[in-house]
Design an enzyme around this catalytic site. Structure first.
Site, PDB file in Angstrom:
ATOM      1  N   ASP A 115     -28.073  18.215 -42.476  1.00  0.00           N
ATOM      2  CA  ASP A 115     -27.533  19.549 -42.250  1.00  0.00           C
ATOM      3  C   ASP A 115     -28.103  20.500 -43.301  1.00  0.00           C
ATOM      4  O   ASP A 115     -27.883  20.301 -44.502  1.00  0.00           O
ATOM      5  CB  ASP A 115     -26.010  19.503 -42.337  1.00  0.00           C
ATOM      6  CG  ASP A 115     -25.348  20.831 -42.005  1.00  0.00           C
ATOM      7  OD1 ASP A 115     -26.041  21.869 -41.986  1.00  0.00           O
ATOM      8  OD2 ASP A 115     -24.133  20.834 -41.755  1.00  0.00           O
ATOM      9  N   SER A 166     -22.630  17.057 -39.146  1.00  0.00           N
ATOM     10  CA  SER A 166     -22.622  18.503 -39.363  1.00  0.00           C
ATOM     11  C   SER A 166     -21.615  18.877 -40.427  1.00  0.00           C
ATOM     12  O   SER A 166     -20.642  18.162 -40.670  1.00  0.00           O
ATOM     13  CB  SER A 166     -22.268  19.221 -38.060  1.00  0.00           C
ATOM     14  OG  SER A 166     -23.245  18.975 -37.091  1.00  0.00           O
ATOM     15  N   CYS A 167     -21.857  20.008 -41.038  1.00  0.00           N
ATOM     16  CA  CYS A 167     -20.983  20.555 -42.053  1.00  0.00           C
ATOM     17  C   CYS A 167     -19.573  20.723 -41.468  1.00  0.00           C
ATOM     18  O   CYS A 167     -19.457  21.126 -40.317  1.00  0.00           O
ATOM     19  CB  CYS A 167     -21.552  21.911 -42.476  1.00  0.00           C
ATOM     20  SG  CYS A 167     -20.814  22.587 -43.938  1.00  0.00           S
ATOM     21  N   PRO A 168     -18.531  20.360 -42.163  1.00  0.00           N
ATOM     22  CA  PRO A 168     -18.432  19.973 -43.565  1.00  0.00           C
ATOM     23  C   PRO A 168     -18.378  18.456 -43.784  1.00  0.00           C
ATOM     24  O   PRO A 168     -18.051  18.017 -44.883  1.00  0.00           O
ATOM     25  CB  PRO A 168     -17.117  20.613 -43.998  1.00  0.00           C
ATOM     26  CG  PRO A 168     -16.250  20.448 -42.793  1.00  0.00           C
ATOM     27  CD  PRO A 168     -17.199  20.651 -41.607  1.00  0.00           C
TER      28      PRO A 168
END
Length: 78
Positions: A43, A16-18
């Site tokens: 993502d 997932s981000c970041p």
């Protein structure tokens, strides 16, 4: 259009981000200027992130692809 050649591959699928962007930044630090890093991510927010990162860091986003929920980015190191 055929995909550009690349010098290194980063598989950031499932992150997932970041995290995809942070891992790409670390990998780019290891590469020589002009080398191309291919990043695979799942993502959806990565599309916005990689375009902005390339622009701000001075790298070139050579190509983007989307296939069955997997985003591909080809970044050429400045």
């Amino acid at each position: 259009m055929t995909e550009p050649a690349f010098d290194a591959l980063l598989d950031a699928r499932g992150l997932s981000c970041p995290l995809p962007l942070l891992k790409a930044k670390l990998e780019l630090n290891r590469l020589a200027s002009g080398d191309v890093l291919k990043v695979l991510a799942t993502d959806g927010g990565s599309q916005r992130d990689f375009a902005a990162f390339a622009r701000l860091a001075g790298h070139r986003l050579l190509h983007e692809s989307v296939e069955t929920g997997v985003y591909g980015y080809w970044l050429q190191k400045a």
